[in-house]
Design a protein around this motif. Structure first.
Motif, mmCIF file in Angstrom:
data_model
loop_
_atom_site.group_PDB
_atom_site.id
_atom_site.type_symbol
_atom_site.label_atom_id
_atom_site.label_comp_id
_atom_site.label_asym_id
_atom_site.label_seq_id
_atom_site.Cartn_x
_atom_site.Cartn_y
_atom_site.Cartn_z
ATOM 1 N N LEU A 52 0.836 -1.200 0.000
ATOM 2 C CA LEU A 52 0.000 0.000 0.000
ATOM 3 C C LEU A 52 0.874 1.254 0.000
ATOM 4 C CD1 LEU A 52 -2.806 1.275 0.185
ATOM 5 C CD2 LEU A 52 -2.655 1.061 2.675
ATOM 6 N N GLY A 53 1.906 1.264 0.819
ATOM 7 C CA GLY A 53 2.825 2.401 0.825
ATOM 8 C C GLY A 53 3.512 2.578 -0.511
ATOM 9 N N LEU A 104 -7.616 1.298 2.203
ATOM 10 C CA LEU A 104 -7.504 2.002 3.482
ATOM 11 C C LEU A 104 -8.620 1.650 4.456
ATOM 12 C CD1 LEU A 104 -6.633 5.564 2.124
ATOM 13 C CD2 LEU A 104 -5.112 4.130 3.508
ATOM 14 N N LEU A 105 -9.701 1.048 3.950
ATOM 15 C CA LEU A 105 -10.918 0.874 4.734
ATOM 16 C C LEU A 105 -10.692 0.130 6.043
ATOM 17 C CD1 LEU A 105 -13.955 1.452 4.712
ATOM 18 C CD2 LEU A 105 -14.289 -0.728 3.526
ATOM 19 N N TRP A 108 -7.607 2.632 8.182
ATOM 20 C CA TRP A 108 -7.949 3.993 8.610
ATOM 21 C C TRP A 108 -9.279 4.373 7.960
ATOM 22 C CZ3 TRP A 108 -2.959 3.083 6.396
ATOM 23 C CH2 TRP A 108 -1.954 2.940 7.353
ATOM 24 N N PRO A 109 -10.396 3.934 8.559
ATOM 25 C CA PRO A 109 -11.710 4.146 7.927
ATOM 26 C C PRO A 109 -12.067 5.615 7.707
ATOM 27 C CG PRO A 109 -11.920 3.285 10.171
ATOM 28 C CD PRO A 109 -10.488 3.149 9.795
ATOM 29 N N GLU A 110 -11.644 6.499 8.598
ATOM 30 C CA GLU A 110 -11.964 7.919 8.417
ATOM 31 C C GLU A 110 -11.243 8.484 7.202
ATOM 32 O OE1 GLU A 110 -11.282 10.089 11.973
ATOM 33 O OE2 GLU A 110 -12.873 9.078 13.111
ATOM 34 N N VAL A 111 -9.996 8.108 7.043
ATOM 35 C CA VAL A 111 -9.245 8.534 5.858
ATOM 36 C C VAL A 111 -9.868 7.925 4.606
ATOM 37 C CG1 VAL A 111 -6.995 8.512 4.704
ATOM 38 C CG2 VAL A 111 -7.126 8.790 7.193
ATOM 39 N N TRP A 116 -12.818 8.109 -0.444
ATOM 40 C CA TRP A 116 -13.946 7.568 -1.204
ATOM 41 C C TRP A 116 -14.845 8.683 -1.721
ATOM 42 C CZ3 TRP A 116 -19.262 7.800 -0.752
ATOM 43 C CH2 TRP A 116 -19.992 6.916 -1.546
ATOM 44 N N ILE A 117 -15.129 9.675 -0.888
ATOM 45 C CA ILE A 117 -15.964 10.797 -1.322
ATOM 46 C C ILE A 117 -15.318 11.521 -2.498
ATOM 47 C CG2 ILE A 117 -16.839 13.074 -0.653
ATOM 48 C CD1 ILE A 117 -17.315 11.927 2.146
ATOM 49 N N GLY A 118 -14.017 11.788 -2.391
ATOM 50 C CA GLY A 118 -13.314 12.445 -3.492
ATOM 51 C C GLY A 118 -13.301 11.603 -4.750
ATOM 52 N N GLY A 119 -13.022 10.298 -4.594
ATOM 53 C CA GLY A 119 -12.978 9.403 -5.745
ATOM 54 C C GLY A 119 -14.326 9.232 -6.399
ATOM 55 N N THR A 120 -15.385 9.118 -5.586
ATOM 56 C CA THR A 120 -16.735 8.939 -6.133
ATOM 57 C C THR A 120 -17.201 10.190 -6.870
ATOM 58 O OG1 THR A 120 -17.314 7.394 -4.360
ATOM 59 C CG2 THR A 120 -19.142 8.437 -5.547
#
Length: 324
Positions: A52-53, A104-105, A108-111, A116-120
């Motif tokens: 992921l990194g 990331l889910l 770090w669910p908040e991140v 997700w909002i930005g990607g969607t």
């Protein structure tokens, strides 16, 4: 002589293709597939965390250079947008964000929620913009239609995978329905082009692999939305395996093709099929599908390693980011 021609580095930047975002898709697909394998075998997440990194580093680098291209050579970006094939790769940007939210889910669910909002949001804008361009006044010839046109639809069906756990069920259904609809429409057009028109040009042959991605991703999304595979889920997964078998029959053509960035189209669909196999293994308690997922993951690792090495060699030889 203009400034771009006078500076080779500037010329390479002007020809830095949007298809490079497929590298990010492939790396994140590998990351998620490895995490699925870790869950399937009850292992820790050290390997997927390291990947992921690395994936974020690759995406940041690609985004940096493409942003420079947008700032310094906006005409070159506009030319890609008006290109009949490359326009379909622009949603690879939003897909990378959506895949990042999935990766990331569990950590770090908040991140993940913010990503997700930005990607969607970006996926919705890009998908509508690409479709609007397709049905606008520009004429397209059958030879310009390739499996790469599935990419916007794939982005839509990725939305529910993180969207449902994050609580955005209605939005997830909206994107899934739109993606599924346009996949079916485009599948008809693409199969017509492949069967009744000239063969795909050399650099586009690897995009045949994208045939696998929509049903494989749709199966994982369907599990999120419906809570179980059911008959429809089995159809989606089976269709993905059928397309994989069809692609295998074209393996000889792949081996004869010169390397290009389009070869990265091999990575994400293979990752999607591995992830779908692991997901079905967990949902149905199928040991056979766990082994299928394991075999596909092993192949994916080899493919990504080969693509990374060949891309690095291409950059070293100045074979990439040149005028076509």
């Amino acid at each position: 002589m203009n400034s771009v021609e006078a500076h080779p580095a500037g010329a390479r930047l002007a020809h830095f293709p949007v298809t490079f975002f497929a590298v990010g898709m492939g790396m994140l697909g590998l990351t998620i597939a490895v995490h699925a394998a870790e869950a399937a075998y009850g292992r820790g997440s050290e390997a997927s965390t390291a990947l992921l990194g690395l994936s974020f580093g690759v995406i940041a680098l690609v985004a940096f250079f493409y942003t420079l291209k947008l700032l310094l050579h906006p005409g070159a970006v506009s030319a890609e947008w008006h290109h009949p094939v490359r326009i379909a790769f622009f949603p690879a940007i939003s897909i990378s964000l959506l895949l990042a939210s999935i990766a990331l889910l569990g950590r770090w669910p908040e991140v993940a929620h913010g990503v997700w909002i930005g990607g969607t949001t970006l996926q919705g804008v890009l998908a509508l913009s690409v479709i609007s361009a397709w049905i606008g006044h520009r004429p397209f010839q059958p030879g310009q239609l390739t499996p790469a046109w599935f990419i916007p639809a794939v982005g839509n069906v990725i939305v529910p995978i993180a969207g449902v756990p994050l609580g955005h069920v209605e939005i997830a259904w909206l994107f899934f329905s739109g993606g599924l609809l346009f996949w079916i429409v485009l599948l008809t057009l693409v199969m017509n082009r492949l069967m009744f028109h000239d063969p795909l040009p050399g650099k586009m042959v690897p995009t045949l692999m994208i045939l696998i991605a929509p049903p494989a991703v749709s199966y994982v999304a369907w599990l999120r939305l419906a809570g179980e595979g059911g008959a429809f889920g089995h159809v989606l997964l089976s269709v993905a395996y059928v397309f994989a078998a069809i692609v295998v029959t074209q393996g000889g053509r792949f081996l004869r093709m010169p390397f290009a960035m389009s070869w990265w189209a091999l990575s994400f669909p293979l990752a999607a099929l591995a992830i779908a196999s692991f997901a079905h293994a967990a949902a149905a308690g199928s040991e056979a599908h766990r082994w299928i997922g394991t075999g596909l993951l092993g192949l994916l690792v080899l493919v990504v390693l080969a693509l990374v090495l060949r891309t690095a060699l291409g950059i070293w030889r100045n074979e990439i980011c040149i005028a076509e």
